[in-house]
Design a protein around this motif. Structure first.
Motif, mmCIF file in Angstrom:
data_model
loop_
_atom_site.group_PDB
_atom_site.id
_atom_site.type_symbol
_atom_site.label_atom_id
_atom_site.label_comp_id
_atom_site.label_asym_id
_atom_site.label_seq_id
_atom_site.Cartn_x
_atom_site.Cartn_y
_atom_site.Cartn_z
ATOM 1 N N LEU A 6 -10.804 0.828 -1.017
ATOM 2 C CA LEU A 6 -10.028 0.239 -2.261
ATOM 3 C C LEU A 6 -9.808 1.181 -3.342
ATOM 4 O O LEU A 6 -8.753 1.159 -3.678
ATOM 5 N N ASN A 7 -10.936 1.889 -3.842
ATOM 6 C CA ASN A 7 -10.777 2.505 -4.924
ATOM 7 C C ASN A 7 -9.674 3.634 -4.742
ATOM 8 O O ASN A 7 -8.694 3.845 -5.512
ATOM 9 N N LEU A 10 -6.476 2.216 -4.710
ATOM 10 C CA LEU A 10 -5.759 1.676 -6.169
ATOM 11 C C LEU A 10 -5.353 2.821 -6.860
ATOM 12 O O LEU A 10 -4.154 2.817 -7.780
ATOM 13 N N LEU A 13 -1.912 3.753 -5.804
ATOM 14 C CA LEU A 13 -0.981 2.880 -6.178
ATOM 15 C C LEU A 13 -0.694 3.248 -7.659
ATOM 16 O O LEU A 13 0.702 3.384 -7.906
ATOM 17 N N ASN A 14 -1.644 3.424 -8.272
ATOM 18 C CA ASN A 14 -1.407 4.074 -9.613
ATOM 19 C C ASN A 14 -0.466 5.401 -10.076
ATOM 20 O O ASN A 14 0.207 5.412 -10.801
ATOM 21 N N SER A 45 -4.763 -3.266 0.692
ATOM 22 C CA SER A 45 -5.752 -3.694 -0.363
ATOM 23 C C SER A 45 -5.675 -5.290 -0.263
ATOM 24 O O SER A 45 -6.728 -5.829 -0.379
ATOM 25 N N TYR B 217 -16.712 -2.214 -6.250
ATOM 26 C CA TYR B 217 -16.628 -3.000 -4.692
ATOM 27 C C TYR B 217 -18.002 -2.831 -4.190
ATOM 28 O O TYR B 217 -18.183 -2.281 -2.856
ATOM 29 N N CYS B 353 0.299 -3.202 -9.896
ATOM 30 C CA CYS B 353 0.797 -2.173 -9.398
ATOM 31 C C CYS B 353 2.097 -2.467 -8.337
ATOM 32 O O CYS B 353 3.042 -1.928 -8.613
ATOM 33 N N ILE B 357 5.762 -1.234 -9.252
ATOM 34 C CA ILE B 357 6.442 -0.282 -8.533
ATOM 35 C C ILE B 357 7.721 -1.016 -7.974
ATOM 36 O O ILE B 357 8.893 -0.303 -8.069
#
Lengths: 73, 480
Positions: A6-7, A10, A13-14, A45, B217, B353, B357
Motif C-alpha cells: 500500500l505504501n 500510494l 500515486l503521489n 489499493s 498498515y 490521488c 489525477i
C-alpha cells in the motif's frame, strides 16, 4: 488477493500527481499512460482497503507455557 | 484415546491446580496429558520420556500420575498415612516427605510485616510478623521470584505473600516458601512507584528518543489482555475491518500473579511474526495496576523487538509500563484508533490521488481542446483569403472552360463544313465519275505545254493505271 504494498502504491500515486503538476507541457498520450497506471494503482489499493474480515485467534495457555519451557530449557 | 483415563487425569489436574491456586496449564499442559493417555506410562522412565515432564514435574506429580495410569506408584502411593497405626513406623525423612506433600497443598495468601531480612545469593530469607499479635513465620523466596516481583524489602513494610509452607529436612524448620510478594497499602505502593519511576527515568527508559514508530498498515497484531471483561470487547468492536490478524493471549492483568503471566505472554510473542504488540486493560488503582509497575515487565517491554502499544486505564499515576512503551493511550478504543489510523489515511489518500489525477488530466485535455480550437481559429482566419481567391479562380476557370467548349464546338462546325468541301473535291470521287489523272514522272500534268511527243504518261483511273505514249500534241482552243 495479491499482496500489494500500500505504501508503495500510494507513493506511486503521489508521484503521478506530482508528474502532472511538474510538467510544463503535458503530452496527452503520456498523460493517458499515467492516468491508466494511476487507475490500476487506485484499483489495487481499493481492493486492499475494502472491508476484509479480521482474523482472530486465541493462543492457548499451554502453548505459551510450552514455548516458555523451550526458552528456558 | 482412552477417554476415561483422559478425564481422570484432567480431574486430577483440576484438583491439583485448585490446591496450588494456579492455572491448569501450570500443572500439565493439554498436550502433555494427551501424550500420557497415548503412552500410558507405567514407570518413572516412561513418564519422563513424555514431552513436558521433566525431573521437577516428576518430583511433584510423578507418583500421582502413575497412580492414575496404574503404574508403579499405585503401590508406592500410601507410603504411610497419618492414621495408619498398624504399619511399621516411618523414618523421619519419610515422615517429612509426607508432611511436605501435605503442606504442599496448603497454598495460602498471607499478610504481615517484614520483621527480618537476610538476602543471600539465590535465596532471600525473611520473616513475617502478624501485626495484631506478633505471631511469626519464617519465610524464604527464590531471588529470581523476588526480583520478578520488583519489591525491595524494608523491615517494617507490610506485604502480602503467596506460596506454600515447607519443612526444611536438614533442620526441621518450617518456612513459608513465597512465590510472589506485593506491598500493601497505597502509601507503600506509591513510594515504590515513585522510586522506580525516578530510577528508570534516570536510566533514560522513558526518553522520547527511545520510542519506536508504529509501522504503517500494521496487520499482524499480538494482543495481551484478559479474555473476560469489557476491554477486549471494546477493542474488537472498534478495530476496523482491514484484515487484521489478531492473536490473543488471555492473561491475568491484575495483582502480583499477573506479572509472570504477562512476562510469559510477551516472551511468547518475541519470536512470532507480528507487526505490533498490544497490551490492554481497564483502569484501576495503583494497587490493581501493580503488575504494570513491575520492573521486569517494563524491561521485557522495552526490549521487545517490535513496537509495543499500551492501552491501560489509570488514575493519577501513569503505569510505568505505559511510560516505557512506544505508544501509550488509556483505552482500548484509543489503541484501535492508532491501528486503524494509517489504513484510514490510505483510504482518503487514495481518494485524493484519484481526484487529483482525474482533475489534472481533465484540465490537460480541456487545455488541449482549447488550444486546438484556437489553432483552428487561426487557421481559419489565415486561410480565409486563400479560400476566397480560390473561389474566384475557380469561377474564372469555369468560365474559361465554358469558353473553350464553345470554341471547340465552333471549330467542330467549321471542320465539318471543310470536310464536306473536301469530300466534294476528293479526286477519287472524280475518278469514279470517269475523270482520270495524267502524271509525268509522278507529277500531275494539267497542260500540254509541259509535254513532248514520245514521252510516257501515267494515266490513273479509278481502278488502275495506264502507261500511254504521247503521239501528238494539239493545243485546244477555247473557242472551238
Amino acid at each position: 488477493m495479491s499482496k500489494i504494498n500500500l505504501n508503495e502504491s500510494l507513493k506511486k500515486l503521489n508521484d503521478i500527481v506530482k508528474w502532472f503538476e511538474g510538467q510544463e507541457e503535458v503530452d496527452v498520450e503520456k498523460g493517458l499512460v499515467k492516468v491508466k497506471e494511476g487507475a490500476q494503482l487506485i484499483k489495487a489499493s481499493r481492493e486492499r482497503l475494502k472491508e476484509v474480515e479480521n482474523e482472530f485467534e486465541e493462543i492457548k495457555k499451554d502453548i505459551v507455557e510450552e514455548d516458555d519451557d523451550k526458552d528456558t530449557s | 484415546m482412552n477417554i476415561i483415563l483422559l478425564q481422570k487425569l484432567k480431574e486430577w489436574r483440576r484438583e491439583a491446580a485448585q490446591k496450588e491456586g494456579v492455572d491448569l496449564f501450570r500443572i500439565l499442559s493439554n498436550s502433555t496429558i494427551e501424550n500420557i493417555v497415548g503412552l500410558m506410562p507405567k514407570t518413572k522412565e516412561e513418564l519422563l520420556s513424555i514431552k513436558g515432564i521433566k525431573e521437577k514435574k516428576w518430583q511433584k506429580y510423578g507418583k500421582e500420575i502413575l497412580a492414575i495410569t496404574g503404574g508403579d506408584a499405585a503401590d508406592l502411593e500410601p507410603a504411610g498415612s497419618m492414621d495408619d497405626k498398624s504399619e511399621k513406623p516411618l523414618s523421619v525423612s519419610e515422615y517429612l516427605d509426607l508432611l511436605n506433600k501435605k503442606l504442599g497443598e496448603c497454598f495460602a495468601r498471607i499478610q504481615g510485616e517484614i520483621s527480618s531480612f537476610d538476602p543471600r545469593d539465590n535465596v532471600i530469607y525473611f520473616s513475617l510478623k502478624d501485626l495484631a499479635d506478633g505471631s511469626l513465620i519464617r519465610c524464604l523466596m527464590w531471588r529470581r521470584d523476588y526480583q520478578l516481583c520488583g519489591v525491595d524489602f524494608v523491615i517494617g513494610d507490610e506485604v502480602i505473600l503467596e506460596g506454600t509452607p515447607n519443612v526444611f529436612k536438614p533442620n526441621g524448620g518450617l518456612s513459608f516458601k513465597a512465590s510472589s510478594v506485593e506491598l500493601v497499602g497505597e502509601g507503600a505502593l506509591k513510594k515504590a512507584y515513585d522510586a522506580l519511576k525516578a530510577r528508570l527515568e534516570k536510566e533514560g527508559i522513558f526518553a522520547v528518543e527511545r520510542k519506536r514508530p508504529i509501522p504503517e498498515y500494521p496487520q499482524k497484531i499480538g494482543l495481551i489482555t484478559s479474555r473476560d471483561g469489557a476491554v477486549i470487547n471494546d477493542f474488537l468492536t472498534n478495530i476496523g475491518n482491514f484484515g487484521f490478524h489478531i492473536k490473543l493471549i488471555d492473561s491475568r492483568v491484575e495483582g502480583q500473579r499477573a506479572v509472570p503471566e504477562l512476562l510469559k505472554s510477551i516472551k511468547y510473542f518475541r519470536n512470532k511474526d507480528i507487526d505490533v504488540l498490544i497490551i490492554i486493560r481497564g483502569g484501576g488503582s495503583l494497587e490493581s495496576l501493580l503488575p504494570f509497575n513491575n520492573e521486569a515487565l517494563i524491561r521485557e517491554v522495552i526490549n521487545f523487538p517490535k513496537p509495543v502499544i499500551c492501552g491501560i486505564g489509570h488514575d493519577k499515576d501513569i503505569p510505568l509500563v505505559a511510560m516505557a512503551c512506544d505508544v501509550a493511550v488509556s483505552t482500548p478504543t484509543a489503541v484501535t484508533k492508532i491501528l486503524n489510523n494509517s489504513w484510514e489515511r490510505a483510504l482518503s489518500k487514495t481518494k485524493i490521488c484519484e481526484r487529483d489525477i482525474i482533475n489534472k488530466y481533465q484540465s490537460l485535455l480541456r487545455d488541449k481542446k482549447d488550444r486546438i480550437r484556437e489553432s483552428a481559429d487561426i487557421i481559419e482566419r489565415n486561410f480565409a483569403g486563400i479560400f476566397t481567391s480560390f473561389s474566384e479562380v475557380s469561377s474564372a476557370l469555369k468560365e474559361g472552360f465554358l469558353k473553350i467548349g464553345f470554341y471547340i464546338k465552333n471549330a467542330g462546325n467549321a471542320l465539318m463544313r471543310i470536310e464536306k468541301i473536301l469530300e466534294a473535291n476528293n479526286p477519287e470521287r472524280q475518278l469514279k465519275l470517269g475523270y482520270s489523272i495524267a502524271r509525268l514522272n509522278g507529277r500531275i500534268v494539267s497542260s500540254i505545254e509541259k509535254l513532248s511527243v514520245g514521252e510516257t504518261l501515267e494515266i490513273q483511273l479509278s481502278d488502275g493505271l495506264i502507261a500511254s505514249k504521247v503521239n501528238s500534241l494539239k493545243k485546244r482552243l477555247y473557242n472551238e
